[in-house]
Design a protein around this motif. Structure first.
Motif, PDB file in Angstrom:
ATOM      1  N   GLY B 186       0.689   0.664   8.162  1.00  0.00           N
ATOM      2  CA  GLY B 186       1.033   1.266   7.077  1.00  0.00           C
ATOM      3  C   GLY B 186       1.986   0.849   6.308  1.00  0.00           C
ATOM      4  O   GLY B 186       2.154   0.614   5.104  1.00  0.00           O
ATOM      5  N   LEU B 187       3.275   0.330   6.900  1.00  0.00           N
ATOM      6  CA  LEU B 187       4.345   0.025   6.230  1.00  0.00           C
ATOM      7  C   LEU B 187       4.152  -1.214   5.519  1.00  0.00           C
ATOM      8  O   LEU B 187       4.365  -1.673   4.626  1.00  0.00           O
ATOM      9  CB  LEU B 187       5.375  -0.104   7.399  1.00  0.00           C
ATOM     10  CG  LEU B 187       7.044  -0.670   6.865  1.00  0.00           C
ATOM     11  CD1 LEU B 187       7.341   0.010   5.389  1.00  0.00           C
ATOM     12  CD2 LEU B 187       7.799  -0.790   7.994  1.00  0.00           C
ATOM     13  N   ILE B 188       3.448  -2.251   6.417  1.00  0.00           N
ATOM     14  CA  ILE B 188       3.009  -3.595   5.729  1.00  0.00           C
ATOM     15  C   ILE B 188       2.235  -3.292   4.466  1.00  0.00           C
ATOM     16  O   ILE B 188       2.551  -4.134   3.492  1.00  0.00           O
ATOM     17  CB  ILE B 188       1.931  -4.400   6.846  1.00  0.00           C
ATOM     18  CG1 ILE B 188       3.047  -4.691   8.125  1.00  0.00           C
ATOM     19  CG2 ILE B 188       1.597  -5.575   6.075  1.00  0.00           C
ATOM     20  CD1 ILE B 188       2.361  -5.630   9.037  1.00  0.00           C
ATOM     21  N   VAL B 189       1.274  -2.598   4.538  1.00  0.00           N
ATOM     22  CA  VAL B 189       0.304  -2.232   3.315  1.00  0.00           C
ATOM     23  C   VAL B 189       1.234  -1.580   2.298  1.00  0.00           C
ATOM     24  O   VAL B 189       1.028  -2.037   0.973  1.00  0.00           O
ATOM     25  CB  VAL B 189      -1.038  -1.347   3.923  1.00  0.00           C
ATOM     26  CG1 VAL B 189      -1.622  -0.964   2.416  1.00  0.00           C
ATOM     27  CG2 VAL B 189      -1.832  -1.998   4.578  1.00  0.00           C
ATOM     28  N   VAL B 190       1.832  -0.501   2.503  1.00  0.00           N
ATOM     29  CA  VAL B 190       2.647   0.119   1.386  1.00  0.00           C
ATOM     30  C   VAL B 190       3.623  -0.918   0.802  1.00  0.00           C
ATOM     31  O   VAL B 190       3.841  -1.188  -0.420  1.00  0.00           O
ATOM     32  CB  VAL B 190       3.461   1.371   1.741  1.00  0.00           C
ATOM     33  CG1 VAL B 190       4.421   1.609   0.885  1.00  0.00           C
ATOM     34  CG2 VAL B 190       2.378   2.445   2.323  1.00  0.00           C
ATOM     35  N   ALA B 191       4.282  -1.768   1.730  1.00  0.00           N
ATOM     36  CA  ALA B 191       5.381  -2.705   1.126  1.00  0.00           C
ATOM     37  C   ALA B 191       4.530  -3.683   0.559  1.00  0.00           C
ATOM     38  O   ALA B 191       5.334  -4.157  -0.870  1.00  0.00           O
ATOM     39  CB  ALA B 191       6.251  -3.533   2.458  1.00  0.00           C
ATOM     40  N   ALA B 192       3.433  -4.299   0.869  1.00  0.00           N
ATOM     41  CA  ALA B 192       2.976  -5.145   0.048  1.00  0.00           C
ATOM     42  C   ALA B 192       2.403  -4.993  -1.323  1.00  0.00           C
ATOM     43  O   ALA B 192       2.478  -5.473  -2.330  1.00  0.00           O
ATOM     44  CB  ALA B 192       1.701  -5.964   0.810  1.00  0.00           C
ATOM     45  N   LEU B 193       1.899  -3.546  -1.223  1.00  0.00           N
ATOM     46  CA  LEU B 193       1.380  -2.904  -2.691  1.00  0.00           C
ATOM     47  C   LEU B 193       2.380  -2.678  -3.265  1.00  0.00           C
ATOM     48  O   LEU B 193       2.219  -2.921  -4.744  1.00  0.00           O
ATOM     49  CB  LEU B 193       0.301  -1.733  -2.186  1.00  0.00           C
ATOM     50  CG  LEU B 193      -0.924  -2.301  -1.656  1.00  0.00           C
ATOM     51  CD1 LEU B 193      -1.820  -0.984  -1.330  1.00  0.00           C
ATOM     52  CD2 LEU B 193      -1.798  -3.235  -2.317  1.00  0.00           C
ATOM     53  N   LEU B 194       3.492  -2.124  -2.993  1.00  0.00           N
ATOM     54  CA  LEU B 194       4.539  -1.696  -3.796  1.00  0.00           C
ATOM     55  C   LEU B 194       5.159  -2.854  -4.356  1.00  0.00           C
ATOM     56  O   LEU B 194       5.810  -2.756  -5.543  1.00  0.00           O
ATOM     57  CB  LEU B 194       5.620  -0.798  -2.690  1.00  0.00           C
ATOM     58  CG  LEU B 194       6.731  -0.148  -3.666  1.00  0.00           C
ATOM     59  CD1 LEU B 194       6.154   0.841  -4.780  1.00  0.00           C
ATOM     60  CD2 LEU B 194       7.521   0.320  -2.610  1.00  0.00           C
TER      61      LEU B 194
END
Lengths: 151, 273
Positions: B186-194
């Motif tokens: 979840g952190l990877i996805v949020v960091a990449a999208l943010l």
């Protein structure tokens, strides 16, 4: 440039090698983003940085009145504004007309040959070639100025 | 070459050499300029992901978690390798040819200054690893004053102030926003999208106070740099230095970004099983 090196490799041959190095660099030259400078009396003049592998090697005076280049020593000062996007569109045409002159002058402080670049009979820039290493000498101060403007 | 330069001296600095070279090579060889510029931009971002000093987001993570230099490199290496393979496949698939020709003349380097700068970089890494930040700054200033005093006069202090204020701003925002604590995938996805919306350095500042896991954050924000122009400062420099427009850049990069995202998530899941 020591005399012993000169005996091994005559001066004319060294100049020829510098000219050939400049010719080899010519296809890789690009013109960077226009540098617009304003004088205290309100005039402005436009220079185009001549770039090689991300380093500025010289600045070329641009003539906004005729949308062409102006020779070294003759910056064109105008009053009013310039259309930067129109200048950028002209860059490819200007570059394709550049040639390396069959001659060079020697600059002792830099131990480099200054090879003139001509555009329609006008000397518009110099490519400096380091004697011995036959590498292109960048204008570090101009390069720094340009990089600062990008960021 | 671009990847190696970015890993050593930071992605933004590598871009100033790689992009003009790509533009010139494209012109001489008749290659697709857009794809070459996109290729070197992605290479700079990928290469910089490997080392703690490769880009600003890695420096932040390195400092905050006090990760050992080689642990950082070792942990990021599989992802950097994966992204590099995808990039190589993209370059070969899109150009279909390997461009080779006579090498252009080299640039005349000030070897003494270059060697001193490299030595100073290595010394800084050692000092910072030991938490000696003030000493690192002092040594850098003394050496610069002794070797090339002009550097101190010409240094862009306003840019430094801009970054300092940006860090303060995002730290303040981070403490005000209610962001759930994140971890793993979840952190990877949020960091990449943010990163696509606010850029990866601010995303790192924002998320670093919301997680205890440095590796997923490092993977996510570095992955985020492989997307839009906003995603990374290096992308912005790439567009500014080349005739490639933002639209053209996105047209090339966004499909590739989706491949990077899915491949990264697959590798992360596989590595945690």
């Amino acid at each position: 440039m020591s005399s012993s090196q000169g005996e091994d490799f005559p001066l004319v041959d060294r100049a020829a090698r510098a000219i050939n190095t400049a010719k080899a660099a010519l296809p890789y030259l690009t013109l960077g983003m226009p540098l617009i400078s304003r004088g205290p009396e309100g005039s402005l003049h436009v220079d185009l940085p001549l770039m090689y592998n991300g380093f500025a090697v010289d600045r070329v005076h641009f003539d906004p009145l005729h949308m062409s280049l102006s020779p070294k020593g003759r910056p064109v000062r105008i009053y009013g504004s310039v259309d930067v996007s129109a200048i950028i569109k002209r860059v490819e045409d200007l570059l394709s007309g550049m040639e390396v002159l069959e001659g060079a002058e020697y600059r002792e402080p830099e131990n480099a040959w200054a090879v003139p670049v001509v555009w329609r009979k006008l000397i518009v820039a110099h490519i400096k070639v380091r004697d011995g290493s036959w590498s292109i000498v960048p204008d570090y101060a101009l390069t720094e100025e340009l990089r600062r403007r990008v960021v | 070459m671009t990847e190696a330069a970015a890993a050593l001296m930071m992605n933004d600095a590598a871009m100033f050499i790689a992009v003009p070279l790509a533009v010139a090579v494209a012109r001489v060889s008749g290659s697709d300029e857009k794809k070459l510029v996109v290729g070197v931009t992605l290479a700079a971002n990928i290469g910089s992901s490997l080392t703690p000093n490769g880009n600003p987001q890695n420096i932040i993570i390195w400092m905050k978690w006090r990760v050992a230099y080689w642990v950082f490199v070792y942990s990021m290496a599989p992802y950097v390798l994966l992204w590099s393979l995808i990039l190589v496949a993209y370059i070969f698939a899109s150009s279909g040819k390997y461009v080779a020709g006579e090498a252009p003349p080299p640039i005349s380097l000030r070897k003494r200054v270059a060697l001193i700068a490299l030595g100073l970089l290595a010394a800084n890494i050692v000092f910072v690893e030991k938490g000696l930040w003030i000493e690192a700054l002092a040594v850098s200033l003394i050496v610069a004053a002794a070797v090339e005093p002009k550097v101190l006069l010409k240094f862009d202090y306003m840019l430094l102030a801009t970054f300092a204020l940006m860090f303060l701003f995002f730290n303040a925002i981070s403490s005000l926003l209610i962001v759930p604590s994140l971890r793993g995938l979840g952190l990877i996805v949020v960091a990449a999208l943010l990163s696509q919306v606010i850029s990866n350095v601010p995303a790192t500042l924002l998320l670093s106070s919301r997680t205890l896991e440095w590796l997923p954050l490092a993977i996510g924000v570095n992955l985020g740099g492989l997307g839009t122009v906003i995603g990374s400062m290096a992308n912005f420099i790439g567009v500014r230095l080349s005739p490639v427009t933002v639209e053209e850049f996105h047209k090339c990069v966004i499909p590739l970004f989706l491949v990077f995202v899915f491949a990264t998530l697959a590798l992360y899941v596989a590595s945690t099983i």
